[in-house]
Design a protein around this motif. Structure first.
Motif, short mmCIF file in Angstrom:
data_model
loop_
_atom_site.label_atom_id
_atom_site.label_comp_id
_atom_site.label_asym_id
_atom_site.label_seq_id
_atom_site.Cartn_x
_atom_site.Cartn_y
_atom_site.Cartn_z
N LEU A 21 0.82 -1.21 0.00
CA LEU A 21 0.00 0.00 0.00
C LEU A 21 0.86 1.26 0.00
O LEU A 21 0.54 2.24 -0.68
N THR A 22 1.95 1.25 0.74
CA THR A 22 2.83 2.42 0.77
C THR A 22 3.43 2.69 -0.61
O THR A 22 3.43 3.83 -1.08
N VAL A 23 3.92 1.65 -1.25
CA VAL A 23 4.47 1.81 -2.60
C VAL A 23 3.40 2.31 -3.56
O VAL A 23 3.63 3.22 -4.37
N HIS A 24 2.22 1.75 -3.48
CA HIS A 24 1.13 2.17 -4.36
C HIS A 24 0.74 3.63 -4.10
O HIS A 24 0.53 4.40 -5.05
N PHE A 25 0.64 4.01 -2.86
CA PHE A 25 0.26 5.39 -2.53
C PHE A 25 1.30 6.39 -3.00
O PHE A 25 0.97 7.48 -3.43
#
Length: 100
Positions: A21-25
């Motif tokens: 999720l962090t990478v996607h955000f």
């Protein structure tokens, strides 16, 4: 042992999901990430509500099953004690014990 495996497995899945999720955000941007987080939060809230209702229903069914299996005590129950007995022997069937 089994509980530890589940705990570590859950921790690894949680870390992997947070990392993804962090990478996607970071790639999507803050505005779109906020919108996606709102939708994900909705699904998590609905899943939590479902899990709590399911848990309450199953606990109520278990409690009803436990209370429904009550059998009345047998009438005229007798007990046998061998050896030296200096105390009270009680069957627990609404008896009154008087020691003299």
């Amino acid at each position: 042992m089994r509980g530890r495996v589940f705990m570590w497995g859950g921790a690894i899945v949680t870390l992997a999901a947070l990392s993804a999720l962090t990478v996607h955000f970071v790639h999507v941007g803050l505005d779109d990430a906020d919108k996606l987080a709102s939708v994900l939060g909705l699904f998590v809230a609905v899943a939590g509500l479902w899990a709590s209702v399911y848990g309450l229903r199953t606990e109520r069914q278990r409690r009803d099953e436990r209370n429904g299996r009550h059998t009345p005590p047998a009438q005229g129950r007798s007990i046998t004690i061998s050896g030296d007995n200096n105390g009270i022997a009680s069957t627990g069937d609404n008896t009154t014990n008087i020691q003299r």
